[in-house]
Design an enzyme around this catalytic site. Structure first.
Site, PDB file in Angstrom:
ATOM      1  N   SER A 150     -54.400 -38.318  72.242  1.00 21.74           N
ATOM      2  CA  SER A 150     -55.121 -39.362  71.504  1.00 21.74           C
ATOM      3  C   SER A 150     -55.760 -38.834  70.229  1.00 21.74           C
ATOM      4  O   SER A 150     -55.761 -39.516  69.199  1.00 21.74           O
ATOM      5  CB  SER A 150     -56.196 -39.987  72.402  1.00 21.74           C
ATOM      6  OG  SER A 150     -55.634 -40.465  73.603  1.00 21.74           O
ATOM      7  N   HIS A 158     -61.339 -38.163  70.132  1.00 16.97           N
ATOM      8  CA  HIS A 158     -60.826 -39.179  69.215  1.00 16.97           C
ATOM      9  C   HIS A 158     -61.494 -39.063  67.846  1.00 16.97           C
ATOM     10  O   HIS A 158     -60.826 -39.136  66.807  1.00 16.97           O
ATOM     11  CB  HIS A 158     -61.071 -40.567  69.792  1.00 16.97           C
ATOM     12  CG  HIS A 158     -60.304 -40.824  71.054  1.00 16.97           C
ATOM     13  ND1 HIS A 158     -60.555 -41.899  71.879  1.00 16.97           N
ATOM     14  CD2 HIS A 158     -59.294 -40.140  71.643  1.00 16.97           C
ATOM     15  CE1 HIS A 158     -59.735 -41.883  72.897  1.00 16.97           C
ATOM     16  NE2 HIS A 158     -58.962 -40.813  72.787  1.00 16.97           N
TER      17      HIS A 158
END
Length: 341
Positions: A231, A285
């Site tokens: 991610s 992230h």
């Protein structure tokens, strides 16, 4: 809801520029030629009659990066599903040109790294004591010990054993079936387009450095956790696309800016949702997105027309990347964090 928004996203990207000002029958501020599938279907007769330049019979062309497909409303159930999941199946997928484009896509970094991630997930399952249910792993997958064995981010091993490679390996690992599915779905959707637009060198370097940066920030923000996933690397691509928007803001029409912004927000929502799951966190992230933004500014600064501005932006972005690693890596080994105090 995800599929319906993805349909809208794909069609917004698909619409070619109109040769005339587009009417605004939907009373949207600014009008423009941004349309949903429902808009295209409902206004098709009017557009054909008035000649608004949307191709034969209101056709919309979708640029997938490695190839282009053409759709014409009204679409049936199968076409809707293909548009969501695999647009390459539309518009004569067995033509010689499409076969050549598909072979080219299978040789791409995006597809190769996705295949590696699937293989590594199988390895995780093989060394795990079993598949944990949703109550124990929200992604439905292997246990934490199995992830640590194959290379998950785990700060005690990084600090006490010097296993720096654990900042790189988690990019290829996933916490479970749901985590793998959503990541690969987003990765293939945006990765092929970016790779064939930016080139291999930029795509790979942004992906890998963003993934590493995300794992470093995860170590600082969530030091006691086990972490896996691509991610952070995917958010690096999104951050780089934001940088591209910044660098081309003055030369890009509002319509294109809006469609790019919509697509990025769509995938950001997916990634933030995944950040609340097991063995994943939004520190990774955030780190990936910041690194992608800085690297994007470095790579795409030449989109500015002013040479002096190009040099300034590129220098500033390069310094920012260096400062990030110079500050965060020593902190990871010296800062008093939770279990080490």
């Amino acid at each position: 809801a995800v599929f319906l928004h993805l349909i809208r996203f794909q069609l917004l990207l698909a619409m070619p520029p109109s040769t005339q000002p587009m009417p605004n029958p939907w009373n949207r501020p600014g009008g423009g030629n941004m349309m949903t599938l429902r808009d295209l279907e409902s206004q098709q007769p009017m557009m054909n009659q008035q000649g608004y330049g949307y191709g034969q019979q209101g056709a919309a062309q979708i640029d997938l990066g490695y190839t282009k497909v053409t759709v014409r409303p009204p679409l049936g159930f199968f076409e809707h599903i293909c548009l969501c999941c695999c647009p390459c199946c539309l518009s004569n997928p067995f033509s010689e040109e499409r076969k050549a484009d598909t072979i080219k896509a299978f040789k791409s970094f995006t597809v190769v790294v996705s295949a590696v991630q699937i293989i590594m997930f199988i390895v995780e399952l093989a060394v795990s004591d079993g598949i944990l249910p949703y109550s124990q792993n929200s992604s439905i997958g292997p246990d934490a010990n199995a992830m640590i064995k194959v290379g998950a981010k785990f700060l005690p091993y990084i600090r006490l054993r010097g296993e720096i490679w654990r900042l790189f390996a988690p990019i290829f690992l996933h916490a479970g079936f749901l985590h793998l599915f959503f990541n690969l779905f987003a990765q293939i959707q945006i990765g092929l387009r970016y790779e064939f637009t930016w080139g291999l060198t930029k795509t790979v370097s942004i992906y890998l450095l963003s993934g590493i940066a995300g794992n470093i920030l995860s170590c600082l923000g969530n030091p006691s956790s086990v972490g896996v996933g691509a991610s952070g690397a995917l958010l690096g691509w999104i951050g780089a696309q934001i940088a591209m928007m910044i660098c081309t803001w003055g030369t890009t029409d509002r319509n294109t800016r809006n469609t790019n912004l919509f697509s990025m927000l769509f995938f950001l929502v997916i990634m933030l949702f995944l950040g609340s799951g097991s063995y994943v966190d939004n520190y990774a992230h955030l780190g990936g997105a910041l690194m992608g933004l800085m690297m994007g500014l470095f790579f795409f600064a030449d989109e500015y027309s002013d040479p002096s501005l190009v040099r300034k932006v590129r220098l500033g972005a390069g310094v920012a990347v260096g400062v990030f690693f110079i500050i965060t890596v020593p902190l990871m080994f010296t800062l008093c964090l939770d279990m080490f105090c």
